[in-house]
Scaffold this motif. Structure first.
Motif, PDB file in Angstrom:
ATOM      1  N   LEU A  34      20.368  43.796  50.572  1.00 49.84           N
ATOM      2  CA  LEU A  34      19.169  43.082  50.145  1.00 49.84           C
ATOM      3  C   LEU A  34      18.266  42.704  51.322  1.00 49.84           C
ATOM      4  O   LEU A  34      17.050  42.654  51.172  1.00 49.84           O
ATOM      5  CB  LEU A  34      19.564  41.832  49.354  1.00 49.84           C
ATOM      6  N   GLU A  37      15.485  46.412  54.413  1.00 51.45           N
ATOM      7  CA  GLU A  37      14.502  47.080  53.547  1.00 51.45           C
ATOM      8  C   GLU A  37      14.784  48.577  53.387  1.00 51.45           C
ATOM      9  O   GLU A  37      14.611  49.131  52.311  1.00 51.45           O
ATOM     10  CB  GLU A  37      13.092  46.843  54.085  1.00 51.45           C
ATOM     11  N   TYR A  40      17.848  48.869  51.080  1.00 52.90           N
ATOM     12  CA  TYR A  40      17.433  48.430  49.753  1.00 52.90           C
ATOM     13  C   TYR A  40      16.614  49.522  49.060  1.00 52.90           C
ATOM     14  O   TYR A  40      16.854  49.857  47.901  1.00 52.90           O
ATOM     15  CB  TYR A  40      16.631  47.125  49.860  1.00 52.90           C
ATOM     16  N   LYS A  41      15.661  50.074  49.788  1.00 47.39           N
ATOM     17  CA  LYS A  41      14.794  51.115  49.226  1.00 47.39           C
ATOM     18  C   LYS A  41      15.611  52.334  48.794  1.00 47.39           C
ATOM     19  O   LYS A  41      15.366  52.914  47.739  1.00 47.39           O
ATOM     20  CB  LYS A  41      13.722  51.509  50.242  1.00 47.39           C
ATOM     21  N   GLN A  44      17.355  51.490  45.561  1.00 45.53           N
ATOM     22  CA  GLN A  44      16.398  51.433  44.455  1.00 45.53           C
ATOM     23  C   GLN A  44      15.966  52.839  44.048  1.00 45.53           C
ATOM     24  O   GLN A  44      15.891  53.148  42.865  1.00 45.53           O
ATOM     25  CB  GLN A  44      15.187  50.572  44.823  1.00 45.53           C
ATOM     26  N   VAL A  90      16.902  40.586  43.023  1.00 47.52           N
ATOM     27  CA  VAL A  90      15.829  41.515  42.664  1.00 47.52           C
ATOM     28  C   VAL A  90      14.949  40.886  41.580  1.00 47.52           C
ATOM     29  O   VAL A  90      13.714  40.941  41.660  1.00 47.52           O
ATOM     30  CB  VAL A  90      16.388  42.886  42.220  1.00 47.52           C
ATOM     31  N   GLU A  93      13.085  37.758  43.460  1.00 48.90           N
ATOM     32  CA  GLU A  93      12.308  38.000  44.672  1.00 48.90           C
ATOM     33  C   GLU A  93      11.522  39.306  44.672  1.00 48.90           C
ATOM     34  O   GLU A  93      10.616  39.480  45.489  1.00 48.90           O
ATOM     35  CB  GLU A  93      13.230  37.951  45.892  1.00 48.90           C
ATOM     36  N   LYS A  94      11.889  40.220  43.807  1.00 49.06           N
ATOM     37  CA  LYS A  94      11.206  41.518  43.745  1.00 49.06           C
ATOM     38  C   LYS A  94      11.000  41.892  42.282  1.00 49.06           C
ATOM     39  O   LYS A  94      11.548  42.875  41.784  1.00 49.06           O
ATOM     40  CB  LYS A  94      12.038  42.578  44.465  1.00 49.06           C
ATOM     41  N   ASP A  96       8.702  43.236  40.466  1.00 46.63           N
ATOM     42  CA  ASP A  96       8.218  44.568  40.098  1.00 46.63           C
ATOM     43  C   ASP A  96       9.358  45.587  40.131  1.00 46.63           C
ATOM     44  O   ASP A  96       9.451  46.453  39.253  1.00 46.63           O
ATOM     45  CB  ASP A  96       7.085  45.024  41.014  1.00 46.63           C
ATOM     46  N   ASP A  97      10.216  45.467  41.123  1.00 44.56           N
ATOM     47  CA  ASP A  97      11.383  46.348  41.209  1.00 44.56           C
ATOM     48  C   ASP A  97      12.325  46.083  40.039  1.00 44.56           C
ATOM     49  O   ASP A  97      12.888  47.009  39.455  1.00 44.56           O
ATOM     50  CB  ASP A  97      12.138  46.136  42.523  1.00 44.56           C
ATOM     51  N   TYR A  98      12.493  44.813  39.715  1.00 44.32           N
ATOM     52  CA  TYR A  98      13.385  44.476  38.606  1.00 44.32           C
ATOM     53  C   TYR A  98      12.866  45.054  37.294  1.00 44.32           C
ATOM     54  O   TYR A  98      13.649  45.570  36.486  1.00 44.32           O
ATOM     55  CB  TYR A  98      13.594  42.963  38.470  1.00 44.32           C
TER      56      TYR A  98
END
Length: 117
Positions: A34, A37, A40-41, A44, A90, A93-94, A96-98
């Protein structure tokens, strides 16, 4: 006859689904994924099916919908803690990703309803 019986036993045993998920990735540091980056990317992209998957990413991708739907029924306590931690971070904090993950793996918003606060 004994060979036929042995083959039948093996066939039945192979057809029974595992009661738990593999523990070989239990020592993955979810916090590090997490925070990093690049890592994480990669995870994802694997989960979105837009990139390549590491072996652990592929295994997660293959069972994520089931994990969410069953509230990680086949997970060890460590696995459940890791998946909940990952998805909560996710989600909060993220977002849009979720939303992308939710659309693919949890269209009924089971995780969001249970864990968002």
């Amino acid at each position: 006859m004994e060979l036929v019986l042995a083959l039948l036993v093996v066939s039945v045993a192979a057809a029974i689904p595992a009661d738990t998920y593999t523990t070989k990735y239990d020592n993955l540091d979810v916090g590090e994924i997490l925070k990093n980056e690049r890592l994480y990317k990669k995870y994802q992209e694997c989960l979105y099916d837009t990139g390549t998957c590491s072996p652990d990413g592929k295994e997660l991708k293959d069972v994520l919908a089931e994990i969410i739907k069953t509230d990680c029924k086949k997970c060890s306590e460590k696995q459940k803690n890791n998946i909940v931690k990952y998805l909560k971070v996710v989600l909060t904090e993220k977002p849009d990703d979720y939303l992308k993950l939710e659309k693919i793996y949890d269209p009924d918003q089971i995780f969001r309803k249970k864990y968002s606060s």
